[in-house]
Design a protein around this motif. Structure first.
Motif, PDB file in Angstrom:
ATOM      1  N   PHE A  17      59.942  58.978  74.869  1.00  0.00           N
ATOM      2  CA  PHE A  17      60.442  57.769  75.497  1.00  0.00           C
ATOM      3  C   PHE A  17      59.291  56.825  75.840  1.00  0.00           C
ATOM      4  CE2 PHE A  17      61.683  55.380  79.296  1.00  0.00           C
ATOM      5  CZ  PHE A  17      62.799  54.747  78.793  1.00  0.00           C
ATOM      6  N   MET A  18      59.413  55.585  75.428  1.00  0.00           N
ATOM      7  CA  MET A  18      58.411  54.564  75.736  1.00  0.00           C
ATOM      8  C   MET A  18      59.107  53.429  76.483  1.00  0.00           C
ATOM      9  SD  MET A  18      55.603  55.716  74.528  1.00  0.00           S
ATOM     10  CE  MET A  18      54.536  54.309  74.502  1.00  0.00           C
ATOM     11  N   GLN A  19      58.356  52.705  77.280  1.00  0.00           N
ATOM     12  CA  GLN A  19      58.941  51.663  78.109  1.00  0.00           C
ATOM     13  C   GLN A  19      59.550  50.540  77.278  1.00  0.00           C
ATOM     14  OE1 GLN A  19      56.281  50.018  80.945  1.00  0.00           O
ATOM     15  NE2 GLN A  19      57.808  48.720  81.852  1.00  0.00           N
ATOM     16  N   ARG A  40      57.319  42.928  77.518  1.00  0.00           N
ATOM     17  CA  ARG A  40      57.716  43.970  78.449  1.00  0.00           C
ATOM     18  C   ARG A  40      56.734  44.002  79.612  1.00  0.00           C
ATOM     19  NH1 ARG A  40      55.271  49.220  77.375  1.00  0.00           N
ATOM     20  NH2 ARG A  40      53.620  48.932  75.867  1.00  0.00           N
ATOM     21  N   GLY A  41      57.106  44.695  80.678  1.00  0.00           N
ATOM     22  CA  GLY A  41      56.258  44.796  81.855  1.00  0.00           C
ATOM     23  C   GLY A  41      55.009  45.616  81.583  1.00  0.00           C
ATOM     24  N   ILE A  42      54.065  45.509  82.478  1.00  0.00           N
ATOM     25  CA  ILE A  42      52.824  46.265  82.340  1.00  0.00           C
ATOM     26  C   ILE A  42      53.017  47.644  82.960  1.00  0.00           C
ATOM     27  CG2 ILE A  42      50.413  46.388  83.047  1.00  0.00           C
ATOM     28  CD1 ILE A  42      50.378  43.355  83.064  1.00  0.00           C
ATOM     29  N   ASP A  43      52.742  48.665  82.190  1.00  0.00           N
ATOM     30  CA  ASP A  43      52.807  50.042  82.664  1.00  0.00           C
ATOM     31  C   ASP A  43      51.382  50.483  82.972  1.00  0.00           C
ATOM     32  OD1 ASP A  43      53.361  52.645  83.252  1.00  0.00           O
ATOM     33  OD2 ASP A  43      53.977  53.197  81.228  1.00  0.00           O
ATOM     34  N   LEU A  44      51.075  50.675  84.256  1.00  0.00           N
ATOM     35  CA  LEU A  44      49.714  51.043  84.640  1.00  0.00           C
ATOM     36  C   LEU A  44      49.323  52.423  84.115  1.00  0.00           C
ATOM     37  CD1 LEU A  44      49.501  49.639  88.261  1.00  0.00           C
ATOM     38  CD2 LEU A  44      48.574  48.681  86.153  1.00  0.00           C
TER      39      LEU A  44
END
Length: 143
Positions: A17-19, A40-44
């Motif tokens: 699963f990826m954002q 897409r949003g930033i995934d820290l």
């Protein structure tokens, strides 16, 4: 009668699963063409962690590394898989005490250098209990 799929305790989900695979729902009933071009949003976790099993977080306590931009209360992201080379900021344990210092390795001598004039350089005795926990990769400053 149709068969029903069960999603109880045995359901494991997907491991890949990826954002960016999250689908957006539109309350109006239809989507706009511009949604295809939205970022897409930033995934820290994606941005700051390179090796998840070897990474841990800790909070800095003290002012020994203020000259390096690491202040008390900051969160340190530490990677244990990175080789501790000369000049890197490390988290080390020396005689049961956890320290954050800059590593200085020469031929047969290890020194832990603070980034403040308030503390002295620590020369690690070869017979002392010393281990490097990991290398500091990122610092998250507290507000």
């Amino acid at each position: 009668m149709e068969s029903q799929e069960g999603y109880g305790a045995f359901y494991k989900g997907t491991e890949n699963f990826m954002q960016h695979e999250v689908y957006r729902a539109n309350a109006t009933g239809f989507s706009t063409p511009a949604e295809d071009y939205m970022e897409r949003g930033i995934d820290l976790n994606e941005q700051l962690i390179k090796n998840k099993p070897a990474t841990f977080f800790c909070r800095m306590n003290g002012d020994s590394m203020e000259g390096a931009g690491i202040f008390s209360g900051d969160i340190l992201i530490v990677d244990r898989s990175i080789t501790n080379v000369n000049g890197k900021v490390i988290v080390a344990v020396l005689n049961g005490e956890m320290l954050v210092r800059r590593l200085d390795k020469s031929f047969n001598k290890i020194r832990l250098i603070p980034e403040t004039s308030k503390l002295a350089v620590i020369d690690v005795d070869p017979f002392s209990a010393f281990s490097v926990w990991g290398v500091v990769t990122y610092v998250v400053h507290a507000p």
